[in-house]
Write an enzyme that holds these catalytic residues in place. Sequence first.
Site, PDB file in Angstrom:
ATOM      1  N   GLY A  79      33.873  46.067  36.633  1.00 29.08           N
ATOM      2  CA  GLY A  79      33.971  47.215  35.727  1.00 29.08           C
ATOM      3  C   GLY A  79      34.305  46.852  34.295  1.00 29.08           C
ATOM      4  O   GLY A  79      34.640  47.720  33.495  1.00 29.08           O
TER       5      GLY A  79
ATOM      6  N   GLY B 163      29.001  48.395  41.519  1.00 29.47           N
ATOM      7  CA  GLY B 163      29.721  49.630  41.233  1.00 29.47           C
ATOM      8  C   GLY B 163      28.921  50.494  40.267  1.00 29.47           C
ATOM      9  O   GLY B 163      28.007  51.217  40.650  1.00 29.47           O
ATOM     10  N   GLY B 164      29.250  50.391  38.985  1.00 27.69           N
ATOM     11  CA  GLY B 164      28.701  51.279  37.952  1.00 27.69           C
ATOM     12  C   GLY B 164      27.185  51.466  38.003  1.00 27.69           C
ATOM     13  O   GLY B 164      26.690  52.595  37.930  1.00 27.69           O
TER      14      GLY B 164
ATOM     15  N   SER C 216      30.027  43.788  37.528  1.00 32.50           N
ATOM     16  CA  SER C 216      29.159  44.102  36.379  1.00 32.50           C
ATOM     17  C   SER C 216      27.705  43.669  36.585  1.00 32.50           C
ATOM     18  O   SER C 216      27.047  43.226  35.645  1.00 32.50           O
ATOM     19  CB  SER C 216      29.738  43.512  35.090  1.00 32.50           C
ATOM     20  OG  SER C 216      31.029  44.062  34.842  1.00 32.50           O
TER      21      SER C 216
ATOM     22  N   HIS D 250      38.086  45.110  49.622  1.00 33.01           N
ATOM     23  CA  HIS D 250      37.754  45.199  48.196  1.00 33.01           C
ATOM     24  C   HIS D 250      39.033  44.947  47.386  1.00 33.01           C
ATOM     25  O   HIS D 250      40.126  45.371  47.792  1.00 33.01           O
ATOM     26  CB  HIS D 250      37.168  46.580  47.871  1.00 33.01           C
ATOM     27  CG  HIS D 250      36.573  46.626  46.488  1.00 33.01           C
ATOM     28  ND1 HIS D 250      37.350  46.759  45.370  1.00 33.01           N
ATOM     29  CD2 HIS D 250      35.294  46.501  46.073  1.00 33.01           C
ATOM     30  CE1 HIS D 250      36.559  46.728  44.293  1.00 33.01           C
ATOM     31  NE2 HIS D 250      35.304  46.573  44.702  1.00 33.01           N
TER      32      HIS D 250
ATOM     33  N   GLU E 174      40.218  46.362  44.903  1.00 30.73           N
ATOM     34  CA  GLU E 174      40.970  47.577  44.566  1.00 30.73           C
ATOM     35  C   GLU E 174      41.810  48.035  45.762  1.00 30.73           C
ATOM     36  O   GLU E 174      42.915  48.556  45.580  1.00 30.73           O
ATOM     37  CB  GLU E 174      40.003  48.686  44.105  1.00 30.73           C
ATOM     38  CG  GLU E 174      39.430  48.348  42.728  1.00 30.73           C
ATOM     39  CD  GLU E 174      38.044  48.902  42.441  1.00 30.73           C
ATOM     40  OE1 GLU E 174      37.593  49.816  43.166  1.00 30.73           O
ATOM     41  OE2 GLU E 174      37.404  48.405  41.488  1.00 30.73           O
TER      42      GLU E 174
ATOM     43  N   ASN F 288      28.520  50.502  45.626  1.00 26.82           N
ATOM     44  CA  ASN F 288      29.868  50.955  45.962  1.00 26.82           C
ATOM     45  C   ASN F 288      30.206  52.057  44.963  1.00 26.82           C
ATOM     46  O   ASN F 288      30.506  51.766  43.810  1.00 26.82           O
ATOM     47  CB  ASN F 288      30.853  49.781  45.855  1.00 26.82           C
ATOM     48  CG  ASN F 288      32.297  50.230  46.032  1.00 26.82           C
ATOM     49  OD1 ASN F 288      32.565  51.360  46.422  1.00 26.82           O
ATOM     50  ND2 ASN F 288      33.237  49.333  45.735  1.00 26.82           N
ATOM     51  N   TRP F 289      30.137  53.270  45.439  1.00 27.05           N
ATOM     52  CA  TRP F 289      30.339  54.408  44.526  1.00 27.05           C
ATOM     53  C   TRP F 289      31.794  54.629  44.150  1.00 27.05           C
ATOM     54  O   TRP F 289      32.097  55.435  43.277  1.00 27.05           O
ATOM     55  CB  TRP F 289      29.784  55.685  45.162  1.00 27.05           C
ATOM     56  CG  TRP F 289      28.304  55.820  45.036  1.00 27.05           C
ATOM     57  CD1 TRP F 289      27.447  54.982  44.375  1.00 27.05           C
ATOM     58  CD2 TRP F 289      27.490  56.876  45.591  1.00 27.05           C
ATOM     59  NE1 TRP F 289      26.158  55.452  44.479  1.00 27.05           N
ATOM     60  CE2 TRP F 289      26.153  56.610  45.218  1.00 27.05           C
ATOM     61  CE3 TRP F 289      27.763  58.002  46.358  1.00 27.05           C
ATOM     62  CZ2 TRP F 289      25.098  57.439  45.593  1.00 27.05           C
ATOM     63  CZ3 TRP F 289      26.716  58.830  46.733  1.00 27.05           C
ATOM     64  CH2 TRP F 289      25.390  58.547  46.348  1.00 27.05           C
ATOM     65  N   LYS F 290      32.706  53.979  44.849  1.00 27.79           N
ATOM     66  CA  LYS F 290      34.134  54.176  44.589  1.00 27.79           C
ATOM     67  C   LYS F 290      34.445  55.680  44.606  1.00 27.79           C
ATOM     68  O   LYS F 290      33.848  56.410  45.406  1.00 27.79           O
ATOM     69  CB  LYS F 290      34.534  53.485  43.275  1.00 27.79           C
ATOM     70  CG  LYS F 290      34.067  52.017  43.271  1.00 27.79           C
ATOM     71  CD  LYS F 290      34.606  51.184  42.155  1.00 27.79           C
ATOM     72  CE  LYS F 290      34.059  49.763  42.283  1.00 27.79           C
ATOM     73  NZ  LYS F 290      34.595  48.858  41.273  1.00 27.79           N
TER      74      LYS F 290
ATOM     75  N   GLU G 231      33.514  38.798  44.581  1.00 26.63           N
ATOM     76  CA  GLU G 231      33.713  39.652  43.409  1.00 26.63           C
ATOM     77  C   GLU G 231      34.908  39.148  42.594  1.00 26.63           C
ATOM     78  O   GLU G 231      36.060  39.465  42.933  1.00 26.63           O
ATOM     79  CB  GLU G 231      33.985  41.099  43.831  1.00 26.63           C
ATOM     80  CG  GLU G 231      32.834  41.762  44.545  1.00 26.63           C
ATOM     81  CD  GLU G 231      32.931  43.287  44.447  1.00 26.63           C
ATOM     82  OE1 GLU G 231      31.907  43.898  44.135  1.00 26.63           O
ATOM     83  OE2 GLU G 231      34.019  43.850  44.659  1.00 26.63           O
TER      84      GLU G 231
HETATM   85  O1  LIG Z   1      33.700  46.455  42.386  1.00 23.66           O
HETATM   86  C1  LIG Z   1      32.488  46.380  42.309  1.00 23.66           C
HETATM   87  C2  LIG Z   1      31.642  46.648  43.474  1.00 23.66           C
HETATM   88  O2  LIG Z   1      32.385  46.666  44.641  1.00 23.66           O
HETATM   89  C3  LIG Z   1      31.822  46.024  41.036  1.00 23.66           C
HETATM   90  O3  LIG Z   1      31.909  47.107  40.173  1.00 23.66           O
HETATM   91  P1  LIG Z   1      31.035  47.092  38.812  1.00 23.66           P
HETATM   92  O4  LIG Z   1      29.607  46.790  39.227  1.00 23.66           O
HETATM   93  O5  LIG Z   1      31.206  48.467  38.248  1.00 23.66           O
HETATM   94  O6  LIG Z   1      31.607  45.996  37.974  1.00 23.66           O
END
Ligand SMILES: O=C(CO)COP(=O)(O)O
Length: 253
Positions: free
Chosen positions: A173, A234-235, A213, A95, A97, A9-11, A167
């Site tokens: 993050g 994400g990251g 994470s 998600h 967010e 998920n590149w956000k 999640e």
């Molecule tokens: O929100 C996430 C994936 O959708 C998780 O993000 P991180 O892997 O950066 O913690």
Amino acid sequence: MRKPIIAGNWKMYKTFEEAIQFVEAVQDKLPSNDNVDAVICAPALFLPTLVQIASESELAIGAQTMHYENEGAFTGEISPAQLASVAVDYVILGHSERREYYNETDEAINKKVAAALSHNIVPIICCGETLQEREAGTTEQKVAGQITAALAGFAAQDVEHMVLAYEPIWAIGTGKTATAEDANQVCGAIRAVVEKLYDTATAQAVRIQYGGSVKPDNIEELLSKEHIDGALVGGASLQAESYLKLLEAAANA
Ligand SMILES: O=C(CO)COP(=O)(O)O
């Protein structure tokens, strides 16, 4: 046996050029999709180009959100029909967010799941608790409510093709991962919800990812657990090298 699925998920990261470079860098190095499904959920603006570049490879491209209506006066939104028209395969729905910053409700998520299915887009349906909810001991209650609401009205044969993602919000993050045992316990509780709503076969078929994470150095342990069938990342999905490491670990799990 459920095939692992790793979704990046590149956000709101990467420029157009960086996105293209990433896909070009990974697409010849992917493990066989007999062993793992590889997905990148990119910013909407880049989707048609990335779908085109990835079309010869086993990399699937997904969106990070969408509206539930096929068209209409919804300035700034992107519809399921529009995603389907550029051959997007997956969409992340609910998600944390989106829930927190864009007021995405359980009811809207349920409508979005229906819209995704009607266009043969695989929904990745997210759930997860806040730190306060975890400390109050209400984690399983929270995710059960979110999953039950998202799945309302669907038949077992729809649900077995969906992807669910657990999640914990406090692990996103932050570098704080849930322990593999805790993550497995909640993923198991989600599977039990699916079993209660449907049947054992559906619960055994549906894939449940963990997200929060996830990194190359913790993925192996997470995937060794019974109920964790992949990761929503994400990251660590932003660099080709670490994304490929996650895929390799999943392919060998
Ligand atoms: O929100 C996430 C994936 O959708 C998780 O993000 P991180 O892997 O950066 O913690």
